[in-house]
Design a protein around this motif. Sequence first.
Motif, mmCIF file in Angstrom:
data_model
loop_
_atom_site.group_PDB
_atom_site.id
_atom_site.type_symbol
_atom_site.label_atom_id
_atom_site.label_comp_id
_atom_site.label_asym_id
_atom_site.label_seq_id
_atom_site.Cartn_x
_atom_site.Cartn_y
_atom_site.Cartn_z
ATOM 1 N N UNK A 122 -55.832 28.530 6.081
ATOM 2 C CA UNK A 122 -54.843 28.501 5.111
ATOM 3 C C UNK A 122 -53.421 28.349 6.859
ATOM 4 N N UNK A 123 -54.591 28.808 7.957
ATOM 5 C CA UNK A 123 -53.701 27.627 9.165
ATOM 6 C C UNK A 123 -53.731 26.732 8.674
ATOM 7 N N UNK A 124 -54.677 25.896 8.175
ATOM 8 C CA UNK A 124 -54.422 24.425 8.250
ATOM 9 C C UNK A 124 -53.984 23.593 7.217
ATOM 10 N N UNK A 125 -53.356 24.800 6.252
ATOM 11 C CA UNK A 125 -52.606 24.570 5.630
ATOM 12 C C UNK A 125 -50.912 24.558 5.850
ATOM 13 N N UNK A 126 -51.102 25.881 6.711
ATOM 14 C CA UNK A 126 -49.837 25.547 8.005
ATOM 15 C C UNK A 126 -49.075 24.868 8.181
ATOM 16 N N UNK A 127 -50.644 24.414 8.798
ATOM 17 C CA UNK A 127 -50.445 23.002 9.826
ATOM 18 C C UNK A 127 -50.039 22.035 9.333
ATOM 19 N N UNK A 128 -50.405 21.203 8.307
ATOM 20 C CA UNK A 128 -50.247 20.531 7.326
ATOM 21 C C UNK A 128 -48.584 20.608 7.213
ATOM 22 N N UNK A 129 -48.026 21.839 6.570
ATOM 23 C CA UNK A 129 -47.029 21.680 6.014
ATOM 24 C C UNK A 129 -45.900 21.591 7.236
ATOM 25 N N UNK A 130 -45.946 22.086 8.934
ATOM 26 C CA UNK A 130 -45.256 21.819 9.834
ATOM 27 C C UNK A 130 -45.141 20.055 10.807
ATOM 28 N N UNK A 131 -46.172 19.343 10.753
ATOM 29 C CA UNK A 131 -46.209 18.413 10.762
ATOM 30 C C UNK A 131 -45.933 16.953 9.486
ATOM 31 N N UNK A 132 -46.148 17.793 8.407
ATOM 32 C CA UNK A 132 -46.169 15.944 6.880
ATOM 33 C C UNK A 132 -45.042 16.484 5.813
ATOM 34 N N UNK A 133 -44.234 18.170 6.590
ATOM 35 C CA UNK A 133 -43.667 18.475 5.586
ATOM 36 C C UNK A 133 -42.631 18.255 4.750
ATOM 37 N N UNK A 134 -42.377 16.962 5.293
ATOM 38 C CA UNK A 134 -41.084 16.166 4.983
ATOM 39 C C UNK A 134 -41.821 14.568 4.260
ATOM 40 N N UNK A 135 -43.232 14.728 3.481
ATOM 41 C CA UNK A 135 -43.854 13.791 4.182
ATOM 42 C C UNK A 135 -43.693 13.638 1.998
ATOM 43 N N UNK A 136 -43.970 13.172 0.918
ATOM 44 C CA UNK A 136 -43.922 12.724 -0.177
ATOM 45 C C UNK A 136 -45.795 13.754 -0.130
ATOM 46 N N UNK A 137 -45.269 14.373 -1.423
ATOM 47 C CA UNK A 137 -46.506 15.255 -1.893
ATOM 48 C C UNK A 137 -46.997 16.565 -1.843
ATOM 49 N N UNK A 138 -46.650 16.706 0.070
ATOM 50 C CA UNK A 138 -47.087 17.156 1.089
ATOM 51 C C UNK A 138 -46.704 19.311 0.031
ATOM 52 N N UNK A 139 -45.428 19.472 -0.440
ATOM 53 C CA UNK A 139 -45.363 20.495 -0.552
ATOM 54 C C UNK A 139 -45.835 20.659 -2.306
ATOM 55 N N UNK A 140 -45.523 19.838 -2.707
ATOM 56 C CA UNK A 140 -46.059 19.936 -4.065
ATOM 57 C C UNK A 140 -47.523 20.552 -4.377
ATOM 58 N N UNK A 141 -48.747 19.656 -3.504
ATOM 59 C CA UNK A 141 -49.879 19.340 -2.614
ATOM 60 C C UNK A 141 -50.085 21.295 -2.963
ATOM 61 N N UNK A 142 -49.280 21.012 -1.453
ATOM 62 C CA UNK A 142 -50.219 22.425 -1.725
ATOM 63 C C UNK A 142 -49.398 23.658 -2.560
ATOM 64 N N UNK A 143 -48.858 24.573 -2.894
ATOM 65 C CA UNK A 143 -47.847 24.887 -3.979
ATOM 66 C C UNK A 143 -48.814 24.401 -4.707
ATOM 67 N N UNK A 144 -50.167 23.589 -5.521
ATOM 68 C CA UNK A 144 -51.109 23.734 -6.527
ATOM 69 C C UNK A 144 -52.446 24.290 -5.768
ATOM 70 N N UNK A 145 -52.729 23.648 -4.641
ATOM 71 C CA UNK A 145 -54.276 24.272 -4.229
ATOM 72 C C UNK A 145 -53.369 25.712 -3.997
ATOM 73 N N UNK A 146 -52.608 26.238 -3.829
ATOM 74 C CA UNK A 146 -52.494 28.133 -3.622
ATOM 75 C C UNK A 146 -52.652 28.831 -4.715
ATOM 76 N N UNK A 147 -52.824 28.449 -5.698
ATOM 77 C CA UNK A 147 -53.122 29.149 -6.831
ATOM 78 C C UNK A 147 -53.981 30.437 -6.625
#
Length: 790
Positions: free
Chosen positions: A594-619
């Motif tokens: 989850x820390x890795x996920x937050x890190x990715x969102x902080x660094x790349x959250x404005x890039x394509x697919x990142x937000x959607x990928x995070x929601x999909x994987x968080x199920x």
Amino acid sequence: MKNISRWTLCSLSSLCLIFSSSIAFASQQPVKSKNKGDREGHDMTAPIAAEDIPPAPILSVEQAISSMQIQSGFVLENVAAEPLVASPIDIAFDPDGRIWVAEMLTFMPDLDGNNEELPEGSIAILEDSNGDGEIDKRTVFLDDVVLPRTVAIVKGGILYADHQQLYFAEVLEGNNLGIREVVDPTYAEGGNVEHKPNGMLYALDNWYYNTKSNQKYRVMSLLADVPNNAKEIYRNKYWKMVVAETDYRGQWGISSDDYGRLYHNGNSSPAQGEYLRPGSLMKNPGLQKPVKANNIGSTRVYPIRINPGVNRGYLPSTLIKDGPNKGKLANFTAASGNQLYRGDQFPQDFYGVSFTPEPAANLISARRVVETQGVLTGSELYPESELLASTDERFRPVNLNTAPDGSLYIVDMYHGVIQHKEFLTTYLRKQSEARGLDKNNRSMGRIYRLRWQQNALGKQPKMSKQTPAQWVEHLNHTNGWWRDMARQLIVQQGDLSVVPAVRQILTNSEDHKARINALWTLEGLGALDLDVIITALSDIHPKVQVSGIELSARLPDSDHSVIGEYLLKLGPIAYELAVQVALVAGEIQGEKSLLALKQVLMLYGDKPWIKEAAISGLAGREQEFKAHLTDFDNNDFIEMFNRVGKEDIANSNVLNLENYIQDSYNRGKDYYDGKAACFGCHGKDGKGIDNMGPPLQSSEWVTGPEQRLAKVLLKGLMGPIKVNDSQYNLSMVMPGFSANLTDQELADLSTYIRNNWGNTASSVSRNVFEKLRKQTNSRQMPFTEKDFTH
């Protein structure tokens, strides 16, 4: 079964796939409406005078090749022609390089499509028995198939589909038929021949994928556990078949790159590529997003003969109006059988190029694929030109295949008329009759090989006589066909004795493509472990790391702490790694993921697919992750996160309707899936299909004024249009149904789409259509958005 080197065919026909067809027109007078494809009010005056249209005689193979312009460096050779093949629409190479061909022998036997439902289609085997590179032997394996549309290799035999069902046919010694059983009775259910599933591509993840479908299939050991969200639908003595849902995609033909990403097309979209692997955004049932395919290059085509015989050639902008190219098709209208070339016979610069046939324009187009962050784009390889183009109007390339010898095989129906009766216009009928293109179509067909002239062809495979250990060697082959076939054979054989040898490729091969293939071979064998995944995560090539991250979610929870450390380390390195970390972080147990996920969102959250990928994987872990959002300022992600579990997905309003309206709704569903075939462009889920049709779900065009929807259904609609604040610049024209559906049928269809997929609008009565039919009777063309804004 029959073995024949010379065989006289006498009962053939052809395919369609929204194809448009052939030509001359003797009159310049408006055509009287009488065919199913006609749209009331359309002025079908021929755009080209009959005397200006060149003839379209049947050409011999030699003449046909002479009629083609081919780019420098390539040479075209015929490997099979009538009487050895007729009306071919799909081929598959077996482990020995033999060609299994599906022949749609009864497609449109005449312009009325009489008797096309007769069980006379064939699945045949074509062989080069003397090794000279030409087919000299034909074996008819099946000769009683109704409109066969796909054929694929599987352990113990073949998979093939007719116009309704998917079958397994056992292949015994001597090419004799053993058992033949239905695998999926609903594989191609509903719709017409132009709007049905096809493909059965064995992809990198060891699932079979199709276009015009949201189903994927996997062959598994009889003792294997059925994957989550899949169900068993069939078993025989060799294996069991499971099916699961995937993204709805494409129209006719499907291929893959070395990384498991799928490529396909719509009839007016020559090449589409998906940046994410199939199903990436379907993991979270609370909020699913489609993997939107990217267009590769433009839709322009450059024929070398005029094309007035496309089905709606009379519409503005279909054909070039003036100048030296007058009468030539301007844009794709019948794209089919896209192939991402992964062979080794062309120069290296051609590896990964997307090739697309356009049978309506008698050509094959080439596009280079370019990958950027989250997007696949590209451009024409030959600007304002084509890889191959013909002046022979009967040249109808409908499918392409990377061959075992490294070349590109071209499946040519060689058929005058390829537009199905359900869409055939009087305009096209007149042109076809005037040119004789409706004649002599029952015994023609060609398969060509396009090769690079200066390079030798690869050797013919003989894998059926080899051992699993020998198959492993082919995982390192430079030709993608060999790698794919070797992996399929190893996985479906299930011989675990080869696992050490496969692991050696992962460790020692210098080719990252081979290392990726080895990884997925181990996945198919159920032989992944922590050491394998760490090897992949530590690889020097990011594409291998991406596969390693995806497959890390297959490991037991006891390994997840170690994987979490790697996700923390890999996520910040590069965008493509970050996307995959986002897709699996929720599946990897523990706080580190989850820390890795937050890190990715902080660094790349404005890039394509990142937000959607995070929601999909968080199920299932949304509440656990919520604690990490207290100091998070990505409002777009938070808004999406808060919608999980609250969004209506494909919800029907039918139970809230009065009984007699429910009857109308149910009839409308039948029309949507069948007679009107709306699902072909808008999807069974109403979410629309990229480059084909906009969404009907939550669309103001559907739920707004009933008169607006009624006018569109009666007369059709031309883009561009805006739906839910999104612009859709579709080159396709939605045809009206005034000549095809009665007022009551149109009312039923309207009621269905206005009350499905979360839509809740009023029902529509027959009277609405009766009144509007009279008011719009004189209208000549489909509506545009501007017609409703004034």
